[in-house]
Design an enzyme around this catalytic site. Structure first.
Site, mmCIF file in Angstrom:
data_model
loop_
_atom_site.group_PDB
_atom_site.id
_atom_site.type_symbol
_atom_site.label_atom_id
_atom_site.label_comp_id
_atom_site.label_asym_id
_atom_site.label_seq_id
_atom_site.Cartn_x
_atom_site.Cartn_y
_atom_site.Cartn_z
ATOM 1 N N LYS A 146 35.304 39.957 34.785
ATOM 2 C CA LYS A 146 35.220 41.209 34.016
ATOM 3 C C LYS A 146 36.581 41.898 33.970
ATOM 4 C CE LYS A 146 33.684 43.595 38.196
ATOM 5 N NZ LYS A 146 32.510 43.903 39.006
ATOM 6 N N TYR B 276 61.761 63.508 37.546
ATOM 7 C CA TYR B 276 61.091 64.759 37.178
ATOM 8 C C TYR B 276 60.746 65.585 38.410
ATOM 9 C CZ TYR B 276 60.450 62.763 32.521
ATOM 10 O OH TYR B 276 60.657 62.225 31.282
HETATM 11 C C1 PLP Z 1 32.490 43.201 40.203
HETATM 12 C C2 PLP Z 1 31.279 42.595 40.780
HETATM 13 C C3 PLP Z 1 31.384 41.544 41.694
HETATM 14 C C4 PLP Z 1 32.695 41.064 42.258
HETATM 15 O O1 PLP Z 1 33.088 41.927 43.305
HETATM 16 P P1 PLP Z 1 34.395 41.683 44.202
HETATM 17 O O2 PLP Z 1 34.303 42.720 45.252
HETATM 18 O O3 PLP Z 1 35.571 41.872 43.303
HETATM 19 O O4 PLP Z 1 34.294 40.294 44.717
HETATM 20 C C5 PLP Z 1 30.205 40.944 42.119
HETATM 21 N N1 PLP Z 1 28.996 41.374 41.679
HETATM 22 C C6 PLP Z 1 28.868 42.403 40.823
HETATM 23 C C7 PLP Z 1 27.502 42.835 40.389
HETATM 24 C C8 PLP Z 1 29.994 43.055 40.350
HETATM 25 O O5 PLP Z 1 29.869 44.088 39.507
#
Ligand code: PLP
Length: 388
Positions: A41, A263
């Site tokens: 994702k 800044y």
């Molecule tokens: C993002 C996500 C993962 C992966 O999690 P990590 O901590 O990055 O390994 C697994 N399961 C779900 C439902 C997620 O949303």
């Protein structure tokens, strides 16, 4: 048209080591006992969705896990045929496409299930679905009690095939006692509904995989660990660095004592200081929040401190003790010399946010994997077009 100039190389880029990614995938496979849903994702956590999905598409994955239909579409358009799983609840406008493309949703409510069933019925199709169970995350899924009540109705939805069941851990890297209780709740649901009726049973994210037994689960959902970072520091040395964020030195000069830098003039030179300006800033996703928190960059393997505030496109660093540094040099913002976890801590955030915050202005580069240098990240490398 007929531009006589070649395209200038970028000032800020991220080198992605695909051999390291594959190494981490095999670590995840060994830890999980076999079946993996590679979580890609948010553009594969900022590493580039299509190149990452393509690189591991033939690694015998059970699923790619994505956040939404746009990401699913991009994976398919890249020619990748691995089954795709949508990690959260879907909204009504997405469901026609999910059925038509045969992607796998996880269901959070009876209404969602019935809507999918009616779309699939109208299309004369059958859709594989997973059931999401809320064992403590509070983000989606049926509560265990509600699932028990709904199960007979769910089973009579003729065009849905219940192919799996999953839950998610909110605190696997923070709270052992709560996580153990959650794992027990998930297994109680499995035992009650009949473990073997679910082809896929999944609960563990990276931290869960590394620190807890899988029990009756036969699928794991690693994200962060694939990208080379362990949510639990004690497992970090098993993983290889995948992303190195780099920038160029665009200017080097001496500033006299008493000269403000950046800044707000929060930093004023206490003595004559050799200052390098880097062509990267918060507009590239480097966190502005580290300003004044003692973050370093690495030049020629030497740590140099950031001076004053991070600006949108430029950052100043102290190279007084790094006399060899000159204009055009490469600087590592994070990578194997500056752990991204260290940067996240100084920015008062988490590695997930640092990775996904690297903006489209940063060119992602994928150095070829060579047998002699499986982890080499030195140029020449191939570039992919900037993401949209
Ligand atoms: C993002 C996500 C993962 C992966 O999690 P990590 O901590 O990055 O390994 C697994 N399961 C779900 C439902 C997620 O949303």
């Amino acid at each position: 048209m007929n531009d006589p100039f070649p395209i200038s190389p970028p000032r800020a880029w991220a080198e992605i080591d695909l051999a390291a990614l594959k190494n981490n995938l095999e670590v995840a496979r060994a830890v999980s006992g076999g079946n993996l849903m590679a979580v890609v994702k948010a553009g594969a956590y900022g590493h580039g969705l299509e190149p990452i999905a393509s690189a591991i598409a033939s690694s015998n994955l059970a699923f790619f896990g994505v956040a939404n239909v746009g990401e699913a579409r991009r994976i398919r358009n890249a020619g990748v045929t691995t089954p795709i799983y949508l990690l959260g609840p879907t909204w009504t406008g997405e469901r026609e496409e999910i059925v038509a493309k045969n992607w796998t949703p996880c269901l959070s409510s009876l209404e969602e299930a019935q809507h999918f069933n009616s779309i699939a019925t109208a299309a004369g199709q059958s859709l594989k679905v997973h059931l999401a169970v809320d064992t403590g995350m509070g983000r989606g899924g049926f509560s265990p009690d509600h699932l028990r009540e709904c199960m007979p109705t769910l089973e009579h939805l003729t065009h849905l095939e219940i192919d799996g069941i999953g839950s998610h851990l909110p605190s696997a890297d923070e709270d052992k006692e709560f996580t153990r209780g959650q794992i027990a709740r998930f297994h109680a649901v499995l035992a009650e509904l009949g473990t073997s009726r679910f082809k896929w049973r999944h609960l563990l994210n990276s931290a869960g995989m590394l620190a807890y037994d899988r029990g009756e689960c036969n699928l794991a959902r690693p994200g962060l660990m694939l990208y080379g970072v362990s949510p639990l520091p004690e497992f970090q040395q098993q993983l290889a660095t995948v992303m190195t964020l780099k920038a160029r030195v665009t200017l080097v000069r001496w500033l006299p004592a008493g000269h403000g830098v950046s800044y707000g003039r929060q930093f004023v030179t206490p003595k004559p200081t050799r200052v390098a300006t880097l062509g990267i800033g918060y507009g590239d996703g480097y966190p502005r929040h580290v300003s004044g928190n003692g973050a370093d960059v690495s030049v020629h393997g030497r740590r140099c401190p950031i001076l004053g505030r991070v600006t949108m496109d430029q950052i100043m660093v102290d190279v007084t003790d790094a006399s060899e540094v000159s204009e055009g040099d490469e600087v590592e913002m994070f990578g194997s010399n500056i752990p991204v976890a260290e940067l996240a801590k100084k920015a008062d955030t988490i590695v997930w946010e640092i990775f996904t915050g690297i903006t489209a202005r940063v060119t992602r580069c994928y150095p070829p994997e060579t047998p002699e240098h499986p982890h080499s990240s030195s140029p020449p490398f191939t570039k992919t077009p900037d993401p949209p």
